[in-house]
Design a protein around this motif. Structure first.
Motif, PDB file in Angstrom:
ATOM      1  N   GLY A  18      39.035  48.517  -1.810  1.00  0.00           N
ATOM      2  CA  GLY A  18      38.583  47.194  -1.478  1.00  0.00           C
ATOM      3  C   GLY A  18      39.350  45.996  -1.602  1.00  0.00           C
ATOM      4  N   PRO A  19      39.104  44.856  -0.863  1.00  0.00           N
ATOM      5  CA  PRO A  19      39.358  43.911  -1.797  1.00  0.00           C
ATOM      6  C   PRO A  19      40.353  43.694  -2.664  1.00  0.00           C
ATOM      7  CG  PRO A  19      36.918  43.657  -1.368  1.00  0.00           C
ATOM      8  CD  PRO A  19      37.580  44.785  -1.562  1.00  0.00           C
ATOM      9  N   ALA A  20      39.734  43.768  -3.780  1.00  0.00           N
ATOM     10  CA  ALA A  20      40.547  43.635  -5.165  1.00  0.00           C
ATOM     11  C   ALA A  20      41.640  43.442  -4.883  1.00  0.00           C
ATOM     12  CB  ALA A  20      39.660  44.548  -5.614  1.00  0.00           C
ATOM     13  N   ILE A  21      42.506  44.849  -4.458  1.00  0.00           N
ATOM     14  CA  ILE A  21      43.708  44.802  -4.430  1.00  0.00           C
ATOM     15  C   ILE A  21      44.161  43.484  -3.526  1.00  0.00           C
ATOM     16  CG2 ILE A  21      43.556  46.505  -2.165  1.00  0.00           C
ATOM     17  CD1 ILE A  21      45.216  46.887  -5.106  1.00  0.00           C
ATOM     18  N   VAL A  22      43.787  43.155  -2.368  1.00  0.00           N
ATOM     19  CA  VAL A  22      44.748  42.131  -1.727  1.00  0.00           C
ATOM     20  C   VAL A  22      44.496  41.191  -3.206  1.00  0.00           C
ATOM     21  CG1 VAL A  22      44.800  40.330   0.004  1.00  0.00           C
ATOM     22  CG2 VAL A  22      43.349  42.904   0.289  1.00  0.00           C
ATOM     23  N   LYS A  54      33.405  37.046  14.171  1.00  0.00           N
ATOM     24  CA  LYS A  54      34.198  36.597  13.455  1.00  0.00           C
ATOM     25  C   LYS A  54      33.962  36.391  12.469  1.00  0.00           C
ATOM     26  CE  LYS A  54      32.192  31.608  14.158  1.00  0.00           C
ATOM     27  NZ  LYS A  54      31.125  30.956  15.111  1.00  0.00           N
ATOM     28  N   LYS A  55      32.599  37.175  11.720  1.00  0.00           N
ATOM     29  CA  LYS A  55      31.696  36.766  10.386  1.00  0.00           C
ATOM     30  C   LYS A  55      33.265  37.533  10.021  1.00  0.00           C
ATOM     31  CE  LYS A  55      26.819  36.128  11.105  1.00  0.00           C
ATOM     32  NZ  LYS A  55      25.636  36.308  11.287  1.00  0.00           N
ATOM     33  N   SER A  56      33.375  38.604  10.278  1.00  0.00           N
ATOM     34  CA  SER A  56      33.844  39.497   9.272  1.00  0.00           C
ATOM     35  C   SER A  56      35.407  38.863   9.000  1.00  0.00           C
ATOM     36  CB  SER A  56      34.465  40.723   9.990  1.00  0.00           C
ATOM     37  OG  SER A  56      33.151  41.329  10.271  1.00  0.00           O
ATOM     38  N   MET A  57      36.370  38.100  10.046  1.00  0.00           N
ATOM     39  CA  MET A  57      37.248  37.390  10.009  1.00  0.00           C
ATOM     40  C   MET A  57      37.233  35.880   8.591  1.00  0.00           C
ATOM     41  SD  MET A  57      39.668  37.860  11.832  1.00  0.00           S
ATOM     42  CE  MET A  57      40.907  39.489  12.819  1.00  0.00           C
ATOM     43  N   SER A  58      35.990  35.589   8.684  1.00  0.00           N
ATOM     44  CA  SER A  58      35.426  34.408   7.960  1.00  0.00           C
ATOM     45  C   SER A  58      35.615  34.939   7.005  1.00  0.00           C
ATOM     46  CB  SER A  58      34.178  33.650   8.285  1.00  0.00           C
ATOM     47  OG  SER A  58      34.039  32.989   7.606  1.00  0.00           O
ATOM     48  N   VAL A  59      35.306  35.726   6.263  1.00  0.00           N
ATOM     49  CA  VAL A  59      35.305  36.566   5.060  1.00  0.00           C
ATOM     50  C   VAL A  59      36.291  36.773   4.783  1.00  0.00           C
ATOM     51  CG1 VAL A  59      34.594  38.734   4.091  1.00  0.00           C
ATOM     52  CG2 VAL A  59      32.706  37.491   5.160  1.00  0.00           C
ATOM     53  N   VAL A 116      44.874  35.936   2.696  1.00  0.00           N
ATOM     54  CA  VAL A 116      46.037  36.612   2.850  1.00  0.00           C
ATOM     55  C   VAL A 116      46.941  35.621   4.195  1.00  0.00           C
ATOM     56  CG1 VAL A 116      45.033  38.543   2.745  1.00  0.00           C
ATOM     57  CG2 VAL A 116      44.806  37.549   5.091  1.00  0.00           C
ATOM     58  N   ASP A 117      47.917  36.022   4.572  1.00  0.00           N
ATOM     59  CA  ASP A 117      48.748  35.096   5.867  1.00  0.00           C
ATOM     60  C   ASP A 117      49.180  35.454   6.928  1.00  0.00           C
ATOM     61  OD1 ASP A 117      50.487  33.731   3.346  1.00  0.00           O
ATOM     62  OD2 ASP A 117      50.237  35.363   2.572  1.00  0.00           O
ATOM     63  N   MET A 118      48.622  37.080   7.406  1.00  0.00           N
ATOM     64  CA  MET A 118      48.857  37.807   8.841  1.00  0.00           C
ATOM     65  C   MET A 118      47.091  38.804   8.722  1.00  0.00           C
ATOM     66  SD  MET A 118      51.841  39.415  10.607  1.00  0.00           S
ATOM     67  CE  MET A 118      53.578  38.144  10.329  1.00  0.00           C
ATOM     68  N   THR A 153      39.606  30.437  10.823  1.00  0.00           N
ATOM     69  CA  THR A 153      40.039  29.025  10.294  1.00  0.00           C
ATOM     70  C   THR A 153      39.320  28.960   9.149  1.00  0.00           C
ATOM     71  OG1 THR A 153      40.434  28.672  12.500  1.00  0.00           O
ATOM     72  CG2 THR A 153      40.131  26.797  11.410  1.00  0.00           C
ATOM     73  N   ARG A 154      39.611  28.419   8.104  1.00  0.00           N
ATOM     74  CA  ARG A 154      39.333  27.425   6.896  1.00  0.00           C
ATOM     75  C   ARG A 154      39.098  26.793   7.107  1.00  0.00           C
ATOM     76  NH1 ARG A 154      44.139  29.744   4.623  1.00  0.00           N
ATOM     77  NH2 ARG A 154      44.034  32.090   5.015  1.00  0.00           N
ATOM     78  N   PRO A 155      37.702  25.867   6.077  1.00  0.00           N
ATOM     79  CA  PRO A 155      37.464  24.563   6.294  1.00  0.00           C
ATOM     80  C   PRO A 155      38.319  23.346   6.264  1.00  0.00           C
ATOM     81  CG  PRO A 155      35.904  25.668   4.525  1.00  0.00           C
ATOM     82  CD  PRO A 155      36.834  26.708   4.949  1.00  0.00           C
ATOM     83  N   ASP A 156      39.431  23.086   6.197  1.00  0.00           N
ATOM     84  CA  ASP A 156      40.731  22.469   5.408  1.00  0.00           C
ATOM     85  C   ASP A 156      41.396  22.880   7.254  1.00  0.00           C
ATOM     86  OD1 ASP A 156      41.742  24.536   5.207  1.00  0.00           O
ATOM     87  OD2 ASP A 156      42.663  24.230   2.920  1.00  0.00           O
ATOM     88  N   GLY A 157      41.093  23.850   7.563  1.00  0.00           N
ATOM     89  CA  GLY A 157      41.325  23.719   9.470  1.00  0.00           C
ATOM     90  C   GLY A 157      43.120  24.744   8.985  1.00  0.00           C
ATOM     91  N   THR A 158      43.353  24.933   7.843  1.00  0.00           N
ATOM     92  CA  THR A 158      44.421  26.417   8.059  1.00  0.00           C
ATOM     93  C   THR A 158      43.856  27.358   8.104  1.00  0.00           C
ATOM     94  OG1 THR A 158      44.033  26.506   5.299  1.00  0.00           O
ATOM     95  CG2 THR A 158      45.540  24.557   6.362  1.00  0.00           C
TER      96      THR A 158
END
Ligand code: C5P
Length: 232
Positions: A42-46, A70-75, A81-83, A103-108
């Motif tokens: 699960g995500p904990a390993i990341v 889109k929704k999954s990428m947002s999560v 992650v970097d890539m 894309t995060r709220p800060d644009g990154t």
């Protein structure tokens, strides 16, 4: 473009991956986490591997309707992650939706890379099962162009194709290339392979290396050899 070696951590448990990463006391390799490890832990390993200071390529190859991707990428973008990646076959609309979600709220956002045709797909299978009749390398180049059009950062491809992809999509369009073996190493189930030095020469930006490092008697030495050959 900063060239780097990404270590494919194809393990199925936290214990295995952590005991592997524990061997690296001086370097913090860029790590690829694939479906096997992600579905097991699960995500904990990341988060845990990220907290140890590694860059992460989360290789989950999303392919669904644009809204779901889109929704999954947002999560996933919240995992820092970097890539990460998706299938170009999901269409330009799906890839554009993915960028929006990522894309995060800060644009990154993490780098987003497209899988074109899987290297396990042959010309014959593509024609018979997918009903795509064009030559496979043209299909790969077309998918690369679609990924670029959608605003993605690059594609996963064979190191042998990296030069052609740069010619078509520009020097800044990133090529992430598995299928790398040492000149004196085992090929295993990979077919179209090349060495880290040759991958550098052809123009790969990131090489993804699994078993030549993970199954080596001395993984740290094998990693260093890759970095020396590829990054120099
Ligand atoms: O062990 P090896 O160096 O062959 O590992 C290569 C990694 O790159 C694996 O995680 C494999 O799933 C991945 N990969 C690949 N070919 C592709 C896409 C991904 O080998 N076309």
């Amino acid at each position: 473009m900063g060239k780097d070696v990404i270590v494919a951590c194809d393990f199925s448990s936290k214990e295995e991956v952590m005991s592997f990463l524990d061997k690296f006391t001086e370097e913090k390799p860029f790590v690829k986490i694939g479906m096997e490890l992600y579905y097991a832990e699960g995500p904990a390993i990341v988060r845990e591997i990220k907290a140890r200071g590694h860059k992460i390529f989360l290789d989950l190859k999303l392919h669904d309707i644009p809204n779901t991707v889109k929704k999954s990428m947002s999560v996933l973008s919240r995992l820092d992650v970097d890539m990460t990646n998706l299938h170009a076959a999901g269409t330009v609309a799906m890839m554009e939706a993915a960028i929006e979600g990522l894309t995060r709220p800060d644009g990154t956002r993490p780098m987003l890379i497209a899988v074109t045709q899987l290297t396990s797909t042959s010309q014959e299978r593509m024609e018979s099962d997918l009903l795509i009749k064009e030559p496979l390398d043209e299909v790969v180049m077309h998918y690369a162009s679609c990924a670029k059009k959608a605003g993605l950062d690059g594609i996963v491809c064979s190191p042998l194709e990296a030069g052609k992809v740069h010619e078509r999509c520009g020097e800044n369009f990133v090529t992430v290339t598995p299928g790398v073996r040492f000149a004196d190493g085992e090929i295993g189930d990979q077919v179209r392979v090349t060495t880290p030095a040759k991958a550098k020469e052809i123009g790969s930006d990131y090489i993804v290396v699994g078993r030549p490092i993970t199954a080596a008697a001395d993984p740290v030495a094998a990693y260093r050899r890759c970095v020396n050959e590829f990054v120099g």
